[in-house]
Write an enzyme that holds these catalytic residues in place. Structure first.
Site, PDB file in Angstrom:
ATOM      1  N   SER A 270       6.679  -0.381  10.372  1.00 25.08           N
ATOM      2  CA  SER A 270       5.311  -0.278   9.872  1.00 25.08           C
ATOM      3  C   SER A 270       5.135   1.130   9.315  1.00 25.08           C
ATOM      4  O   SER A 270       5.696   2.094   9.874  1.00 25.08           O
ATOM      5  CB  SER A 270       4.329  -0.484  11.039  1.00 25.08           C
ATOM      6  OG  SER A 270       3.055   0.049  10.701  1.00 25.08           O
TER       7      SER A 270
ATOM      8  N   GLN B  48      -2.653 -12.111   7.947  1.00 25.31           N
ATOM      9  CA  GLN B  48      -2.840 -11.842   6.508  1.00 25.31           C
ATOM     10  C   GLN B  48      -2.111 -12.898   5.679  1.00 25.31           C
ATOM     11  O   GLN B  48      -2.655 -13.437   4.709  1.00 25.31           O
ATOM     12  CB  GLN B  48      -2.311 -10.444   6.181  1.00 25.31           C
ATOM     13  CG  GLN B  48      -2.149 -10.175   4.701  1.00 25.31           C
ATOM     14  CD  GLN B  48      -1.826  -8.733   4.410  1.00 25.31           C
ATOM     15  OE1 GLN B  48      -2.712  -7.882   4.457  1.00 25.31           O
ATOM     16  NE2 GLN B  48      -0.572  -8.422   4.106  1.00 25.31           N
TER      17      GLN B  48
ATOM     18  N   HIS C 230       9.325  -3.216   3.717  1.00 24.55           N
ATOM     19  CA  HIS C 230       8.937  -3.475   2.322  1.00 24.55           C
ATOM     20  C   HIS C 230      10.166  -3.805   1.476  1.00 24.55           C
ATOM     21  O   HIS C 230      10.131  -4.698   0.636  1.00 24.55           O
ATOM     22  CB  HIS C 230       8.279  -2.235   1.693  1.00 24.55           C
ATOM     23  CG  HIS C 230       6.976  -1.844   2.300  1.00 24.55           C
ATOM     24  ND1 HIS C 230       6.803  -0.685   3.016  1.00 24.55           N
ATOM     25  CD2 HIS C 230       5.762  -2.455   2.283  1.00 24.55           C
ATOM     26  CE1 HIS C 230       5.551  -0.581   3.410  1.00 24.55           C
ATOM     27  NE2 HIS C 230       4.896  -1.643   2.987  1.00 24.55           N
TER      28      HIS C 230
ATOM     29  N   LYS D  32       5.070  -9.872   9.576  1.00 19.61           N
ATOM     30  CA  LYS D  32       4.519  -8.992  10.624  1.00 19.61           C
ATOM     31  C   LYS D  32       2.992  -9.071  10.611  1.00 19.61           C
ATOM     32  O   LYS D  32       2.353  -9.116  11.649  1.00 19.61           O
ATOM     33  CB  LYS D  32       4.962  -7.542  10.451  1.00 19.61           C
ATOM     34  CG  LYS D  32       4.476  -6.702  11.631  1.00 19.61           C
ATOM     35  CD  LYS D  32       5.023  -5.311  11.605  1.00 19.61           C
ATOM     36  CE  LYS D  32       4.350  -4.458  10.573  1.00 19.61           C
ATOM     37  NZ  LYS D  32       2.906  -4.230  10.863  1.00 19.61           N
ATOM     38  N   ASP D  33       2.413  -9.100   9.407  1.00 23.26           N
ATOM     39  CA  ASP D  33       0.966  -9.295   9.293  1.00 23.26           C
ATOM     40  C   ASP D  33       0.719 -10.793   9.158  1.00 23.26           C
ATOM     41  O   ASP D  33       0.319 -11.293   8.100  1.00 23.26           O
ATOM     42  CB  ASP D  33       0.433  -8.542   8.071  1.00 23.26           C
ATOM     43  CG  ASP D  33       0.672  -7.048   8.198  1.00 23.26           C
ATOM     44  OD1 ASP D  33       0.287  -6.477   9.226  1.00 23.26           O
ATOM     45  OD2 ASP D  33       1.278  -6.467   7.287  1.00 23.26           O
TER      46      ASP D  33
ATOM     47  N   TYR E 201       4.159   3.950   0.766  1.00 21.44           N
ATOM     48  CA  TYR E 201       4.883   4.551   1.882  1.00 21.44           C
ATOM     49  C   TYR E 201       5.955   3.560   2.339  1.00 21.44           C
ATOM     50  O   TYR E 201       6.008   3.137   3.490  1.00 21.44           O
ATOM     51  CB  TYR E 201       3.939   4.944   3.019  1.00 21.44           C
ATOM     52  CG  TYR E 201       4.453   6.160   3.755  1.00 21.44           C
ATOM     53  CD1 TYR E 201       4.429   7.404   3.147  1.00 21.44           C
ATOM     54  CD2 TYR E 201       4.998   6.056   5.023  1.00 21.44           C
ATOM     55  CE1 TYR E 201       4.940   8.519   3.781  1.00 21.44           C
ATOM     56  CE2 TYR E 201       5.519   7.165   5.671  1.00 21.44           C
ATOM     57  CZ  TYR E 201       5.479   8.392   5.042  1.00 21.44           C
ATOM     58  OH  TYR E 201       5.986   9.509   5.661  1.00 21.44           O
TER      59      TYR E 201
ATOM     60  N   MET F 190       0.848  -1.195   0.000  1.00 23.55           N
ATOM     61  CA  MET F 190       0.000   0.000   0.000  1.00 23.55           C
ATOM     62  C   MET F 190       0.888   1.252   0.000  1.00 23.55           C
ATOM     63  O   MET F 190       0.429   2.347   0.326  1.00 23.55           O
ATOM     64  CB  MET F 190      -0.937  -0.008   1.203  1.00 23.55           C
ATOM     65  CG  MET F 190      -1.904  -1.201   1.149  1.00 23.55           C
ATOM     66  SD  MET F 190      -3.465  -0.936   1.980  1.00 23.55           S
ATOM     67  CE  MET F 190      -2.937  -0.626   3.642  1.00 23.55           C
TER      68      MET F 190
ATOM     69  N   VAL G 271      11.076  -7.064   9.942  1.00 19.25           N
ATOM     70  CA  VAL G 271      12.265  -6.201  10.048  1.00 19.25           C
ATOM     71  C   VAL G 271      12.015  -5.217  11.192  1.00 19.25           C
ATOM     72  O   VAL G 271      10.925  -4.648  11.305  1.00 19.25           O
ATOM     73  CB  VAL G 271      12.518  -5.429   8.729  1.00 19.25           C
ATOM     74  CG1 VAL G 271      13.734  -4.522   8.854  1.00 19.25           C
ATOM     75  CG2 VAL G 271      12.695  -6.413   7.576  1.00 19.25           C
TER      76      VAL G 271
HETATM   77  O1  PAF Z   1      -0.070  -5.702   3.588  1.00 22.31           O
HETATM   78  C1  PAF Z   1      -0.510  -4.801   2.837  1.00 22.31           C
HETATM   79  O2  PAF Z   1       0.140  -3.790   2.600  1.00 22.31           O
HETATM   80  C2  PAF Z   1      -1.895  -4.952   2.232  1.00 22.31           C
HETATM   81  O3  PAF Z   1      -2.756  -5.576   3.110  1.00 22.31           O
HETATM   82  C3  PAF Z   1      -1.888  -5.661   0.860  1.00 22.31           C
HETATM   83  C4  PAF Z   1      -1.392  -7.084   0.964  1.00 22.31           C
HETATM   84  C5  PAF Z   1      -1.005  -4.877  -0.102  1.00 22.31           C
HETATM   85  C6  PAF Z   1      -3.306  -5.689   0.288  1.00 22.31           C
HETATM   86  O4  PAF Z   1      -3.818  -4.418   0.122  1.00 22.31           O
END
Ligand code: PAF
Length: 278
Positions: free
Chosen positions: A176, A144, A28, A140-141, A23, A21, A167
């Protein structure tokens, strides 16, 4: 993007995909580095997905910096940066959602009941557009990641899901995009999340096997800090996410805590040392 993805597949070039998403931070960038290594082509998407934000959540204020993201993605060796507009992915009249029955009922799903159907919907749509061989998600998620793995298997996507480790800053705070909301005082309080997990690991290393005792200690450590409000502290099976009462196999300890207005996540695996297994 679909035409490009079709061309890559026809040319037998493997595609690694990192959905984000935006930023972008070092967390990332570690996903991009992992993706860069595993395939011929690295595709990164940046899309702040409205369907995964609930009413009153931070969709409008979610941090955005597309120019900086573009630079960082390029420096990390991204071949294709996919930045669709909201109306392209959710045009007027859009009405199809992907939902899962079991895993979203735990952990974050209890306080964010519509969040994961937004995530599975957008990830399924992105997989259909990017047609990746590999897709990289951060641990971390954790929930998900578990949900995306299950969706990928259940819906027969031709994509291998790869989890990448959390990280952290040098003082232990998990990276985050939302850390930018924290005041210096709140950032100090936020360190209690990682401290609580480290203490849990210490307790287990010393032979504690009762989840309740470990959770109690974590709650004490976190609530001793100003401006913290616990959403959950759970010890659960890493696959089903069902609560585990006893640590007799590797389990996930996961927590979500509001620090001021900012909701932060962290987690770790807890496992008895070999020889201590019951
Ligand atoms: O983890 C994220 O940044 C979001 O949940 C994702 C996987 C890009 C879906 O929008």
């Amino acid at each position: 993007m679909q035409t490009l993805a079709g061309d890559f597949r026809r040319q037998d070039r493997t595609v690694a995909f990192v959905p984000t998403m935006g930023y972008l931070h070092d967390g990332h960038l570690s996903l991009l580095a992992a993706g860069r290594q595993m395939a011929d082509i690295l595709v990164v998407s940046i899309f702040v997905n409205p369907t995964q934000f609930g009413p009153g959540e931070d969709y409008d204020n979610y941090p955005r910096d597309p120019e900086r993201d573009r630079r960082l993605a390029e420096n990390a060796g991204t071949d294709v940066l996919f930045m669709p507009e909201k109306d392209q992915l959710y045009p007027e009249g859009y009405e199809t959602y992907v939902t899962q029955t079991h895993l979203p009922k735990h952990l974050c799903g209890l306080s964010r009941p519509t969040h994961f159907s937004g995530v599975t919907t957008i990830v399924a749509k992105l997989f259909n557009i990017v047609k990746p061989h590999y897709a990289v998600f951060g641990e971390k998620d954790y929930q998900q990641l578990a949900i995306v793995r299950k969706m990928t298997a259940d819906l027969n996507f031709d994509t291998r899901i790869v989890g990448a480790p959390i990280v952290r800053e040098s003082d232990g705070l998990a990276l985050s995009s939302r850390n930018k909301y924290l005041t210096p005082q709140q950032r100090q309080s936020a360190l209690s999340l990682n401290r609580a997990l480290a203490e849990a690991q210490r307790m287990v290393a010393e032979g504690e096997t009762r989840a309740e005792t470990i959770i109690e200690k974590a709650v004490q450590i976190i609530t001793a800090q100003p401006e913290t409000e616990i959403d959950y502290v759970r010890i659960c099976d890493p696959e089903t996410l069902e609560d585990a009462a006893v640590i007799d196999h590797p389990v996930l300890m996961a927590l979500a805590v509001h620090v001021g207005q900012t909701r932060l996540l962290d987690n770790t695996m807890l496992a008895l040392q070999s020889g201590e297994q019951q």
